[in-house]
Design an enzyme around this catalytic site. Structure first.
Site: not given
Length: 269
Positions: A171, A175
């Site tokens: 994750y 990002k």
């Protein structure tokens, strides 16, 4: 003497007579809040999500129409190139143009140590969050250059795209990737009067926050976020939609390549 590039920024679709935005991952949470806020700001809003959220997306279309704006539903997996290309073409056919809010995203599997993360999990998260954002930027950018009137591309980064988080390797990587894509796209599309920015939320009280919890109960995440926050509260979807509203406006015409934190002061950058 007027500057033609300034005219592009001042009269892009998100500030002109006909304002059209597509919001991906719009069925719930931040995407839903952003879609409704843009409708309130005077935009026609095309909304996207995956097929499992079709019913919720249809309800959102009706809510946008109830605000007096045109809306359309577009089912597509943003990680699939042909699906994104066709989605952009559909929106243009229906609404006559577009600007892009690439909001769609997924969380990683919480609580999995780095050495135990399956490669398939990396592919899943990067596929939606990084590849999906890239594809949305790509095909929106191609279309917006053709439109020749400037515009806005806005993506979804995260607090996890600015500071590494424990047991959230895929994750965080995805990002951080959005920030890099945003900067690179801003340089390429800037000469066409197109700004490219992203928003980087902290903990926001949405269904995605529950998915990020090991137990499925976001209360512990909320508690820790409040403790760290300068404002001493958890974020709500409107905190993010307010920022997107600004980035989409003509008032943000000199802001590009930025990933703007909206995290209640958990950290400063």
């Amino acid at each position: 003497m007027t500057n033609p590039l300034f005219d592009l920024f001042s009269h892009h679709p998100m500030s002109g007579a006909k304002e059209i935005a597509i919001v991906t991952g719009a069925a719930q949470g931040l995407g839903r809040a952003i879609s409704l806020r843009l409708a309130e700001d005077g935009f026609d809003v095309a909304v996207n999500d995956v097929v499992s959220n079709s019913g919720t997306l249809e309800t959102l279309v009706k809510e946008i129409q109830a605000k007096g704006r045109s809306s359309s539903k577009h089912i597509a997996d943003v990680s699939q190139e042909e699906a994104v290309k066709e989605m952009v073409e559909e929106v243009v056919k229906i609404h006559g143009g577009l600007d892009m809010v690439a909001n769609a995203g997924v969380t990683g599997r919480p609580g999995v140590p780095f050495g135990q993360i399956p490669a398939e999990e990396w592919d899943r998260v990067m596929g939606v969050n990084a590849r999906g954002t890239f594809l949305c930027y790509k095909y929106a950018g191609i279309q917006m250059v053709k439109q020749g009137r400037g515009g806005r591309i806005i993506g979804a980064s995260s607090i996890a795209g600015k500071q590494g988080m424990l047991m959230q390797g895929p994750y965080c990587a995805s990002k951080f990737a959005v920030r890099g894509l945003t900067q690179a796209a801003a340089l390429e599309f800037g000469p066409h009067g197109i700004t490219v920015n992203s928003y980087a939320p902290g903990a926001i009280d949405t269904p995605l926050l529950a998915a990020a919890s090991v137990t499925g109960d976001p209360s512990e995440i909320i508690k820790k976020s409040i403790e760290k926050s300068a404002i001493k509260r958890v974020g709500v979807p409107d905190d993010v939609s307010n920022l997107v509203s600004f980035l989409a406006s003509k008032d943000a015409q000199f802001i590009t390549g930025q990933s703007v934190s909206v995290n209640g002061g958990i950290f400063f950058d």
